[in-house]
Design a protein around this motif. Structure first.
Motif, PDB file in Angstrom:
ATOM      1  N   TYR A   1      64.087  77.021 108.133  1.00  0.00           N
ATOM      2  CA  TYR A   1      65.690  77.342 107.583  1.00  0.00           C
ATOM      3  C   TYR A   1      66.060  77.317 109.197  1.00  0.00           C
ATOM      4  O   TYR A   1      65.545  77.895 110.308  1.00  0.00           O
ATOM      5  CB  TYR A   1      65.285  78.686 107.404  1.00  0.00           C
ATOM      6  CG  TYR A   1      65.117  78.754 106.167  1.00  0.00           C
ATOM      7  CD1 TYR A   1      65.122  77.913 104.637  1.00  0.00           C
ATOM      8  CD2 TYR A   1      64.105  79.830 105.195  1.00  0.00           C
ATOM      9  CE1 TYR A   1      64.764  77.953 103.416  1.00  0.00           C
ATOM     10  CE2 TYR A   1      63.393  79.558 104.419  1.00  0.00           C
ATOM     11  CZ  TYR A   1      63.871  78.134 103.486  1.00  0.00           C
ATOM     12  OH  TYR A   1      63.498  78.185 101.814  1.00  0.00           O
ATOM     13  N   ALA A   2      67.618  77.650 109.503  1.00  0.00           N
ATOM     14  CA  ALA A   2      68.337  78.374 109.997  1.00  0.00           C
ATOM     15  C   ALA A   2      69.230  78.816 109.741  1.00  0.00           C
ATOM     16  O   ALA A   2      70.864  78.732 110.120  1.00  0.00           O
ATOM     17  CB  ALA A   2      68.915  76.764 110.593  1.00  0.00           C
ATOM     18  N   PRO A   3      69.430  80.513 110.213  1.00  0.00           N
ATOM     19  CA  PRO A   3      69.563  81.242 109.426  1.00  0.00           C
ATOM     20  C   PRO A   3      70.938  81.315 109.986  1.00  0.00           C
ATOM     21  O   PRO A   3      72.316  82.008 109.289  1.00  0.00           O
ATOM     22  CB  PRO A   3      69.322  82.445 109.380  1.00  0.00           C
ATOM     23  CG  PRO A   3      68.363  82.654 110.223  1.00  0.00           C
ATOM     24  CD  PRO A   3      67.925  81.033 109.875  1.00  0.00           C
ATOM     25  N   ASP A   4      71.283  80.968 111.138  1.00  0.00           N
ATOM     26  CA  ASP A   4      72.124  81.517 112.033  1.00  0.00           C
ATOM     27  C   ASP A   4      73.810  80.472 112.063  1.00  0.00           C
ATOM     28  O   ASP A   4      74.574  80.185 111.515  1.00  0.00           O
ATOM     29  CB  ASP A   4      72.085  81.163 113.613  1.00  0.00           C
ATOM     30  CG  ASP A   4      71.543  82.694 113.691  1.00  0.00           C
ATOM     31  OD1 ASP A   4      71.634  83.964 112.706  1.00  0.00           O
ATOM     32  OD2 ASP A   4      71.070  83.196 115.134  1.00  0.00           O
ATOM     33  N   LEU A   5      72.838  79.496 111.709  1.00  0.00           N
ATOM     34  CA  LEU A   5      73.132  78.087 111.556  1.00  0.00           C
ATOM     35  C   LEU A   5      74.091  78.007 110.069  1.00  0.00           C
ATOM     36  O   LEU A   5      74.802  76.970 109.859  1.00  0.00           O
ATOM     37  CB  LEU A   5      72.520  76.792 111.913  1.00  0.00           C
ATOM     38  CG  LEU A   5      73.742  75.025 112.026  1.00  0.00           C
ATOM     39  CD1 LEU A   5      75.020  74.901 112.161  1.00  0.00           C
ATOM     40  CD2 LEU A   5      73.007  74.295 111.372  1.00  0.00           C
TER      41      LEU A   5
ATOM     42  N   ILE B   1      78.941  78.758 106.517  1.00  0.00           N
ATOM     43  CA  ILE B   1      79.683  79.143 105.064  1.00  0.00           C
ATOM     44  C   ILE B   1      81.181  80.186 105.626  1.00  0.00           C
ATOM     45  O   ILE B   1      81.730  79.932 104.429  1.00  0.00           O
ATOM     46  CB  ILE B   1      78.408  80.435 104.734  1.00  0.00           C
ATOM     47  CG1 ILE B   1      77.288  79.330 104.179  1.00  0.00           C
ATOM     48  CG2 ILE B   1      79.410  81.267 103.527  1.00  0.00           C
ATOM     49  CD1 ILE B   1      75.974  80.906 103.499  1.00  0.00           C
ATOM     50  N   GLN B   2      80.724  80.875 106.419  1.00  0.00           N
ATOM     51  CA  GLN B   2      81.578  81.796 106.917  1.00  0.00           C
ATOM     52  C   GLN B   2      82.509  80.817 107.967  1.00  0.00           C
ATOM     53  O   GLN B   2      84.336  81.130 107.604  1.00  0.00           O
ATOM     54  CB  GLN B   2      81.213  81.935 108.518  1.00  0.00           C
ATOM     55  CG  GLN B   2      82.592  82.905 109.019  1.00  0.00           C
ATOM     56  CD  GLN B   2      82.449  83.451 111.024  1.00  0.00           C
ATOM     57  OE1 GLN B   2      81.305  84.379 110.916  1.00  0.00           O
ATOM     58  NE2 GLN B   2      82.934  83.905 111.141  1.00  0.00           N
ATOM     59  N   ASP B   3      82.665  79.554 108.192  1.00  0.00           N
ATOM     60  CA  ASP B   3      84.290  78.262 108.367  1.00  0.00           C
ATOM     61  C   ASP B   3      84.367  77.783 106.774  1.00  0.00           C
ATOM     62  O   ASP B   3      84.840  76.539 107.274  1.00  0.00           O
ATOM     63  CB  ASP B   3      83.598  76.982 109.300  1.00  0.00           C
ATOM     64  CG  ASP B   3      83.055  78.170 110.769  1.00  0.00           C
ATOM     65  OD1 ASP B   3      83.760  79.219 110.815  1.00  0.00           O
ATOM     66  OD2 ASP B   3      82.981  77.096 111.517  1.00  0.00           O
TER      67      ASP B   3
ATOM     68  N   THR C   1      73.610  71.629 102.974  1.00  0.00           N
ATOM     69  CA  THR C   1      72.576  70.501 102.973  1.00  0.00           C
ATOM     70  C   THR C   1      71.241  70.837 103.847  1.00  0.00           C
ATOM     71  O   THR C   1      70.075  70.426 103.759  1.00  0.00           O
ATOM     72  CB  THR C   1      73.787  69.158 103.930  1.00  0.00           C
ATOM     73  OG1 THR C   1      74.283  69.335 102.946  1.00  0.00           O
ATOM     74  CG2 THR C   1      72.336  68.177 104.627  1.00  0.00           C
ATOM     75  N   VAL C   2      71.503  71.735 105.074  1.00  0.00           N
ATOM     76  CA  VAL C   2      70.773  71.914 106.031  1.00  0.00           C
ATOM     77  C   VAL C   2      70.419  73.034 105.547  1.00  0.00           C
ATOM     78  O   VAL C   2      68.763  72.868 105.746  1.00  0.00           O
ATOM     79  CB  VAL C   2      71.397  73.189 106.997  1.00  0.00           C
ATOM     80  CG1 VAL C   2      70.636  73.642 108.092  1.00  0.00           C
ATOM     81  CG2 VAL C   2      72.711  72.427 107.423  1.00  0.00           C
TER      82      VAL C   2
END
Length: 291
Positions: A69-73, A78-80, A88-89
């Motif tokens: 998982y890449a929670p920061d990405l 989502i913010q953008d 997808t990520v």
């Protein structure tokens, strides 16, 4: 004979693609819109595999990061407002249960497979080579799993290749025809001379094996290149239990060398919904200029 587990050996140094692979694992090189390794994992999942062990070595932590998982990405996407990209990520990490094990010494493919003994346990399993990509309507591994289940034996993927290539692969001796495109294997050898070859049918990158292979590999002496060869272990295995060859439907690409990698990029890009039509016209226009 249900195949739930798969091994993907990805410990090679990628020397045929230097300098690209100096800091990027060859299995993580991009193939259109995904790294090479993701296609292989997707093929395994499509064949019914639930758990995957990727054999790595030093300098390949990028593979482990990619299937995590890449929670920061995800939060930033989502913010953008890029929820589709965030999904997808996340889907990459959720495709299957992916585990990792390092091959601390480079002792050959047979040694890499043997290292997975505790992961596999006492059940049949698949092996998918980390730089062999297959393009087919039905996943090649699924073709092997069906043959293995129907005949209750190990199965390997084969294709007929010319003389100049059979000396680089493993040649198999085909005996009884079991069904359409499926044959009983009588013998095999690794990188034979033309005088040593059993046939021009070569083993290419996909296997379904029974756990009996582990005890054989444990006692297999180093062969060509002073490495423990999986072919030598399978050669012994087929003397003790049935094994079949599947002349699979599809095309195989060796993305571990430059020409194979470029061929795969072009063919997979032509099938890509976003880029396919553009690339087709680009190739036509380019061909007219250089002809």
């Amino acid at each position: 004979m249900r195949v739930r587990k798969a091994i993907i050996p990805a410990a090679g140094l990628g020397t045929r693609l230097l300098p690209n692979t100096k800091s990027v694992p060859k299995e993580m090189l991009p193939l259109v819109d995904k790294p090479v390794l993701q296609y292989i994992v997707e093929e395994a999942v499509a064949a019914g595999v639930e758990e995957i062990l990727i054999i790595t070595n030093r300098g390949k932590s990028a593979i482990e990061d990619y299937f995590d998982y890449a929670p920061d990405l995800e939060a930033r996407l989502i913010q953008d407002g890029k929820e589709k990209d965030a999904r997808t990520v996340r889907q990459v990490a959720d495709m299957a249960d992916v585990f990792f094990l390092r091959q601390k010494e480079t002792k050959g493919l047979g040694h890499a497979v043997w290292r997975a003994k505790s992961f596999v346990g006492n059940e049949p399993f698949a092996v998918l080579l980390g730089d062999d990509i297959m393009l087919s309507e039905k996943p090649v591994l699924k073709q092997l799993v069906e043959a293995a289940e129907e005949n209750e034996c190990s199965a390997v993927a084969v294709h007929e290749v010319p003389d100049e290539l059979i000396v680089k692969y493993s040649s198999v001796k085909l005996e009884q025809k079991l069904s359409e495109r499926v044959y009983r294997i009588g013998d095999m050898n690794e990188k034979p001379t033309l005088d040593e070859k059993f046939s021009n049918f070569a083993i290419l990158g996909r296997y379904v094996l029974t756990p009996a292979i582990f005890d054989i590999l444990e006692h297999t002496a180093p062969g060509r290149n002073n490495e423990i060869q999986l072919t030598d272990g399978m050669k012994e295995l087929c003397r003790h239990e049935p094994m079949c060859a599947v002349d699979f439907e599809g095309r195989r690409y060796d993305t571990g060398n430059l020409k194979g990698y470029l061929e795969a990029i072009i063919d997979f890009a032509l099938k890509n919904e976003e880029a396919g039509d553009w690339l087709r016209q680009f190739i036509i226009d380019k061909a007219q200029k250089i002809s």
